[in-house]
Design a protein around this motif. Structure first.
Motif, short mmCIF file in Angstrom:
data_model
loop_
_atom_site.label_atom_id
_atom_site.label_comp_id
_atom_site.label_asym_id
_atom_site.label_seq_id
_atom_site.Cartn_x
_atom_site.Cartn_y
_atom_site.Cartn_z
N ARG A 10 75.02 -39.93 56.08
CA ARG A 10 76.46 -39.71 56.21
C ARG A 10 77.22 -40.34 55.05
N ALA A 11 76.82 -41.54 54.66
CA ALA A 11 77.46 -42.22 53.52
C ALA A 11 77.26 -41.41 52.25
N GLN A 13 76.86 -38.16 52.05
CA GLN A 13 77.73 -36.98 52.14
C GLN A 13 79.16 -37.33 51.76
N HIS A 14 79.66 -38.45 52.26
CA HIS A 14 81.02 -38.88 51.91
C HIS A 14 81.13 -39.16 50.42
N VAL A 17 81.47 -35.92 48.52
CA VAL A 17 82.80 -35.33 48.67
C VAL A 17 83.80 -36.04 47.76
N TYR A 18 83.81 -37.36 47.81
CA TYR A 18 84.76 -38.12 46.99
C TYR A 18 84.48 -37.94 45.51
#
Length: 66
Positions: A10-11, A13-14, A17-18
């Motif tokens: 999840r980290a 993926q974030h 995105v950023y």
């Protein structure tokens, strides 16, 4: 282990995105904090002649740079 792996995925993926958001904006229009201009101005007061468009590690290690 599964919770840690899920958190890491999840980290990641974030982060992707950023990174994509930051990469899609022209840097002169990118403001990450409210004090970006103040930080840059203080940086320039300290390092007036440092060319930041292309940093050469050898220039940073030279005696005058130290």
């Amino acid at each position: 282990p599964r919770v840690e792996l899920a958190w890491a995925m999840r980290a990641h993926q974030h982060a992707q995105v950023y990174f994509n958001l930051i990469s899609s904006v022209d840097p002169k229009f990118l403001h990450l904090t409210k004090v970006d201009d103040q930080i840059y101005n203080e940086f320039r007061k300290t390092f007036r002649d440092l060319k930041i468009d292309l940093l050469d590690p050898e220039d940073l290690k030279s005696e005058p740079a130290k």
